[in-house]
Write an enzyme that holds these catalytic residues in place. Structure first.
Site, PDB file in Angstrom:
ATOM      1  N   ARG A   5      54.909 -29.828  70.512  1.00 24.34           N
ATOM      2  CA  ARG A   5      54.543 -31.150  69.967  1.00 24.34           C
ATOM      3  C   ARG A   5      54.030 -32.109  71.056  1.00 24.34           C
ATOM      4  O   ARG A   5      54.564 -33.186  71.265  1.00 24.34           O
ATOM      5  CB  ARG A   5      55.699 -31.781  69.220  1.00 24.34           C
ATOM      6  CG  ARG A   5      56.405 -30.909  68.222  1.00 24.34           C
ATOM      7  CD  ARG A   5      55.560 -30.503  67.035  1.00 24.34           C
ATOM      8  NE  ARG A   5      55.207 -31.590  66.159  1.00 24.34           N
ATOM      9  CZ  ARG A   5      55.986 -32.048  65.175  1.00 24.34           C
ATOM     10  NH1 ARG A   5      57.174 -31.534  64.998  1.00 24.34           N
ATOM     11  NH2 ARG A   5      55.588 -33.032  64.397  1.00 24.34           N
ATOM     12  N   ARG A  10      66.189 -35.732  56.112  1.00 20.74           N
ATOM     13  CA  ARG A  10      65.145 -36.511  56.783  1.00 20.74           C
ATOM     14  C   ARG A  10      63.894 -36.603  55.918  1.00 20.74           C
ATOM     15  O   ARG A  10      63.064 -37.477  56.115  1.00 20.74           O
ATOM     16  CB  ARG A  10      64.766 -35.848  58.111  1.00 20.74           C
ATOM     17  CG  ARG A  10      65.913 -35.763  59.096  1.00 20.74           C
ATOM     18  CD  ARG A  10      65.459 -35.233  60.423  1.00 20.74           C
ATOM     19  NE  ARG A  10      64.267 -35.957  60.884  1.00 20.74           N
ATOM     20  CZ  ARG A  10      63.608 -35.622  61.999  1.00 20.74           C
ATOM     21  NH1 ARG A  10      63.994 -34.589  62.696  1.00 20.74           N
ATOM     22  NH2 ARG A  10      62.555 -36.311  62.379  1.00 20.74           N
ATOM     23  N   ASP A  69      52.847 -28.057  56.098  1.00 22.48           N
ATOM     24  CA  ASP A  69      54.145 -28.491  55.577  1.00 22.48           C
ATOM     25  C   ASP A  69      54.512 -27.810  54.268  1.00 22.48           C
ATOM     26  O   ASP A  69      55.612 -28.011  53.762  1.00 22.48           O
ATOM     27  CB  ASP A  69      54.167 -30.012  55.388  1.00 22.48           C
ATOM     28  CG  ASP A  69      54.142 -30.736  56.716  1.00 22.48           C
ATOM     29  OD1 ASP A  69      53.922 -31.966  56.712  1.00 22.48           O
ATOM     30  OD2 ASP A  69      54.312 -30.084  57.761  1.00 22.48           O
ATOM     31  N   CYS A 116      60.270 -29.777  69.309  1.00 23.42           N
ATOM     32  CA  CYS A 116      61.269 -29.526  68.265  1.00 23.42           C
ATOM     33  C   CYS A 116      61.185 -28.035  67.925  1.00 23.42           C
ATOM     34  O   CYS A 116      60.446 -27.277  68.561  1.00 23.42           O
ATOM     35  CB  CYS A 116      61.003 -30.393  67.040  1.00 23.42           C
ATOM     36  SG  CYS A 116      59.533 -29.910  66.142  1.00 23.42           S
ATOM     37  N   ARG A 130      60.792 -38.018  66.416  1.00 26.99           N
ATOM     38  CA  ARG A 130      59.578 -37.931  67.226  1.00 26.99           C
ATOM     39  C   ARG A 130      58.526 -38.951  66.798  1.00 26.99           C
ATOM     40  O   ARG A 130      57.724 -39.406  67.603  1.00 26.99           O
ATOM     41  CB  ARG A 130      58.962 -36.538  67.117  1.00 26.99           C
ATOM     42  CG  ARG A 130      59.827 -35.393  67.540  1.00 26.99           C
ATOM     43  CD  ARG A 130      59.012 -34.140  67.549  1.00 26.99           C
ATOM     44  NE  ARG A 130      57.981 -34.208  68.560  1.00 26.99           N
ATOM     45  CZ  ARG A 130      56.738 -34.597  68.335  1.00 26.99           C
ATOM     46  NH1 ARG A 130      56.381 -34.974  67.127  1.00 26.99           N
ATOM     47  NH2 ARG A 130      55.852 -34.662  69.311  1.00 26.99           N
ATOM     48  N   LYS A 190      57.113 -39.799  53.094  1.00 28.67           N
ATOM     49  CA  LYS A 190      57.712 -40.005  54.419  1.00 28.67           C
ATOM     50  C   LYS A 190      56.602 -40.144  55.469  1.00 28.67           C
ATOM     51  O   LYS A 190      56.629 -41.053  56.288  1.00 28.67           O
ATOM     52  CB  LYS A 190      58.588 -38.829  54.790  1.00 28.67           C
ATOM     53  CG  LYS A 190      58.971 -38.753  56.260  1.00 28.67           C
ATOM     54  CD  LYS A 190      59.852 -37.574  56.605  1.00 28.67           C
ATOM     55  CE  LYS A 190      59.101 -36.330  56.879  1.00 28.67           C
ATOM     56  NZ  LYS A 190      58.570 -36.164  58.246  1.00 28.67           N
ATOM     57  N   ILE A 223      48.756 -24.134  62.805  1.00 28.37           N
ATOM     58  CA  ILE A 223      48.930 -25.489  63.333  1.00 28.37           C
ATOM     59  C   ILE A 223      50.020 -25.543  64.395  1.00 28.37           C
ATOM     60  O   ILE A 223      49.825 -26.110  65.477  1.00 28.37           O
ATOM     61  CB  ILE A 223      49.262 -26.486  62.197  1.00 28.37           C
ATOM     62  CG1 ILE A 223      48.207 -26.444  61.094  1.00 28.37           C
ATOM     63  CG2 ILE A 223      49.447 -27.902  62.759  1.00 28.37           C
ATOM     64  CD1 ILE A 223      46.834 -26.930  61.508  1.00 28.37           C
TER      65      ILE A 223
HETATM   66  C1  EPZ Z   1      52.343 -34.730  61.475  1.00 25.39           C
HETATM   67  O1  EPZ Z   1      52.928 -34.334  62.695  1.00 25.39           O
HETATM   68  C2  EPZ Z   1      53.455 -34.654  60.435  1.00 25.39           C
HETATM   69  N1  EPZ Z   1      54.539 -35.572  60.773  1.00 25.39           N
HETATM   70  C3  EPZ Z   1      53.988 -33.234  60.346  1.00 25.39           C
HETATM   71  O2  EPZ Z   1      54.968 -33.183  59.307  1.00 25.39           O
HETATM   72  C4  EPZ Z   1      52.837 -32.299  59.981  1.00 25.39           C
HETATM   73  O3  EPZ Z   1      53.309 -30.965  59.964  1.00 25.39           O
HETATM   74  C5  EPZ Z   1      51.705 -32.440  61.007  1.00 25.39           C
HETATM   75  O4  EPZ Z   1      51.291 -33.824  61.093  1.00 25.39           O
HETATM   76  C6  EPZ Z   1      50.488 -31.596  60.651  1.00 25.39           C
HETATM   77  O5  EPZ Z   1      50.024 -31.940  59.385  1.00 25.39           O
HETATM   78  C7  EPZ Z   1      54.410 -36.888  60.460  1.00 25.39           C
HETATM   79  O6  EPZ Z   1      53.414 -37.311  59.901  1.00 25.39           O
HETATM   80  C8  EPZ Z   1      55.558 -37.777  60.815  1.00 25.39           C
HETATM   81  P1  EPZ Z   1      49.688 -33.157  64.736  1.00 25.39           P
HETATM   82  P2  EPZ Z   1      52.088 -34.549  64.082  1.00 25.39           P
HETATM   83  O7  EPZ Z   1      49.569 -34.141  65.845  1.00 25.39           O
HETATM   84  O8  EPZ Z   1      51.281 -35.768  63.989  1.00 25.39           O
HETATM   85  C9  EPZ Z   1      48.678 -30.446  68.505  1.00 25.39           C
HETATM   86  C10 EPZ Z   1      57.017 -32.702  58.325  1.00 25.39           C
HETATM   87  O9  EPZ Z   1      57.581 -31.627  58.080  1.00 25.39           O
HETATM   88  N2  EPZ Z   1      48.627 -31.691  69.290  1.00 25.39           N
HETATM   89  O10 EPZ Z   1      48.684 -33.184  63.634  1.00 25.39           O
HETATM   90  O11 EPZ Z   1      53.045 -34.424  65.205  1.00 25.39           O
HETATM   91  C11 EPZ Z   1      50.083 -30.099  68.056  1.00 25.39           C
HETATM   92  O12 EPZ Z   1      50.770 -29.374  69.065  1.00 25.39           O
HETATM   93  C12 EPZ Z   1      56.325 -32.882  59.649  1.00 25.39           C
HETATM   94  O13 EPZ Z   1      56.958 -33.680  57.552  1.00 25.39           O
HETATM   95  C13 EPZ Z   1      48.222 -31.650  70.611  1.00 25.39           C
HETATM   96  O14 EPZ Z   1      47.933 -30.585  71.148  1.00 25.39           O
HETATM   97  O15 EPZ Z   1      51.137 -33.268  64.078  1.00 25.39           O
HETATM   98  C14 EPZ Z   1      49.838 -29.249  66.831  1.00 25.39           C
HETATM   99  O16 EPZ Z   1      49.581 -27.922  67.252  1.00 25.39           O
HETATM  100  C15 EPZ Z   1      56.458 -31.667  60.543  1.00 25.39           C
HETATM  101  N3  EPZ Z   1      48.162 -32.807  71.330  1.00 25.39           N
HETATM  102  C16 EPZ Z   1      48.558 -29.827  66.241  1.00 25.39           C
HETATM  103  O17 EPZ Z   1      47.970 -30.634  67.279  1.00 25.39           O
HETATM  104  C17 EPZ Z   1      48.475 -34.026  70.773  1.00 25.39           C
HETATM  105  O18 EPZ Z   1      48.383 -35.050  71.475  1.00 25.39           O
HETATM  106  C18 EPZ Z   1      48.789 -30.718  65.023  1.00 25.39           C
HETATM  107  O19 EPZ Z   1      49.760 -31.690  65.368  1.00 25.39           O
HETATM  108  C19 EPZ Z   1      48.894 -34.057  69.421  1.00 25.39           C
HETATM  109  C20 EPZ Z   1      48.955 -32.881  68.694  1.00 25.39           C
END
Ligand code: EPZ
Length: 420
Positions: A122, A399, A307, A117, A93, A22, A329
């Protein structure tokens, strides 16, 4: 509202085929907007989020042909819209991932601001700051992020202060058509980003450092069509391995990539399980043994994946000994513990750490989850528990897990979908 009815206590046993990832399919679908020619994508998973992303591409003017087992042709030659509407973004998202491609190809994009969420706020500030570094003007108006790059994006050196999967993906997609060189530092290294970069290069992008924390991209004028197969889902793989381990069973997961989840396999071995693997399969035999409790601390790849945290929480609830599970995270990703305690688990929360003391048994109960992986962990708890568990709000599961009840039935689980 669909629910899953589970009667626990049966060790899982058998083989299953892993679906496409996914979290690789979504950015790769978004990246097809960069290309003015058709691309053929294979191994897309049959998931609600994937159909939502395909709907969004259609909304932006791409022509979509969905063929046999979801092999899909995306032709964005005539894509002419640059607004990702609230109605679609609010359900997923990951819609934010169309912003980079739209900005890069059309010089403008409007995407409804993705809300938070259950697992956290996020934010997308790092995405937006990166686009600004590449010359885009960003404003927030009426709940929409509006971005414009008169004259197109230009290459930039970008250091991301937090490792962000989505931020790395969005900026990588934007950079492939920017003028000049872009360097992304402190980039996320998840296998899904490697898959996206390989897809982009298959379309003619020039990306170096794939798999490392520093990505160097030379912008090109135009991409060309290609055919690509999405990587197997490493989180689905880990989820079924943990389910077999927790129920005292055995499993062979096929059509997967054993090299994409080393940290997870190491924790399963630490918990006392024998694992074998081949080019595209992994097998686990529990021998009916009770798991040993294992400490978990989530981290960006190659660290232990967030995850998979909830699934190991479920394993630890019935393990021998106690362990600390620390989530680094997301700020609110220990929420499934409350439902597990209702099933007889012994979990105490201290800040971002859960202290799990293994119990002899769990007892089935009606439970509900608030996110995709928490839902999966409650299914695992239900498979282990004595008696009946009803997992509510399983739209979360749909999902991210293709045909979860059919795959678990194939492994001998007493599980079925009910609608009330
Ligand atoms: C991706 O989400 C995945 N989703 C998530 O999987 C996964 O848990 C996550 O990466 C971490 O591995 C998809 O790929 C669709 P991040 P993403 O940006 O990209 C902070 C699932 O269950 N952050 O790596 O949204 C954020 O708050 C889902 O399949 C900022 O501060 O995650 C978090 O604490 C859930 N500013 C950390 O970084 C930003 O601009 C990691 O988030 C972006 C992120």
């Amino acid at each position: 509202m669909d629910k899953l009815l589970i009667r626990g206590g049966t060790p899982l046993d058998g083989d299953i085929r892993i679906s496409g990832s996914k979290n690789s399919a979504l950015p790769i679908l978004a990246a097809s907007l960069l290309c003015p020619a058709p691309v053929q994508l294979h191994n897309l998973p049959h998931l609600h989020d994937v159909t939502t992303m395909i709907d969004l591409l259609g909304c932006l003017g791409a022509d979509i042909t969905v063929g046999h087992n979801l092999s899909t042709e995306i032709d964005a030659a005539n894509a002419n819209q640059t607004i990702a509407p609230y109605e679609l973004v609010k359900t997923m998202r990951a819609s934010i991932l169309v912003m980079g491609p739209l900005l890069a190809r059309f010089g403008q994009a409007e995407v409804s601001f993705p809300g938070g969420c259950a697992i956290g706020s996020r934010p997308v500030d790092l995405h937006l700051r990166g686009f600004e570094a590449m010359g885009a003007d960003i404003s927030i108006e009426g709940g929409y992020i509006k971005a414009r790059a008169e004259g197109g994006l230009r290459g930039a050196n970008i250091f991301m202060e937090t490792v962000t999967v989505g931020g790395t993906e969005n900026l990588l997609m934007a950079a492939v058509l920017a003028q000049g060189e872009t360097v992304l530092e402190n980039a996320a290294m998840e296998p899904e980003i490697v898959d996206l970069a390989r897809f982009l290069n298959a379309m003619g992008a020039k990306i170096e450092g794939i798999g490392s924390a520093t990505l160097r991209i030379q912008g090109v004028n135009e991409l060309h069509g290609c055919e690509y197969s999405v990587m197997p889902d490493r989180i689905e793989t880990g989820t079924y391995l943990v389910a077999a381990a927790a129920t005292g069973g055995s499993i062979k997961v096929k059509h997967t990539d054993p090299n994409s989840l080393d940290a997870v396999l190491a924790k399963l071995r630490e918990s006392g399980f024998e694992l074998q693997s081949g080019d595209d399969w992994i097998s686990l035999q529990s021998g009916g043994r009770r798991p040993k409790a294992v400490g978990i601390k989530t981290a960006p790849f190659p660290g232990f994946p967030t995850d998979m945290q909830a699934q190991f929480m479920a394993l630890n609830t019935i393990a021998s000994g106690s362990a600390r599970v620390t989530e680094t995270i997301f700020e609110n990703r220990l929420i499934q513990t409350h439902e597990m305690n209702r099933m007889g688990a012994n979990i105490v929360i201290e800040g971002n750490t859960a202290i799990v003391t293994g119990v002899e048994k769990l007892t089935g109960a009606p439970v509900m989850a608030s996110d995709l992986r928490a839902s999966a962990s409650l299914v695992i708890a239900g498979l282990v528990a004595q008696g009946e568990t009803i997992v509510d709000r399983i739209y979360h599961i749909d999902r991210g897990y293709e045909c979860i009840e059919e795959k678990l039935q194939q492994l001998g689980a007493d599980i079925r979908r009910i609608t009330d």
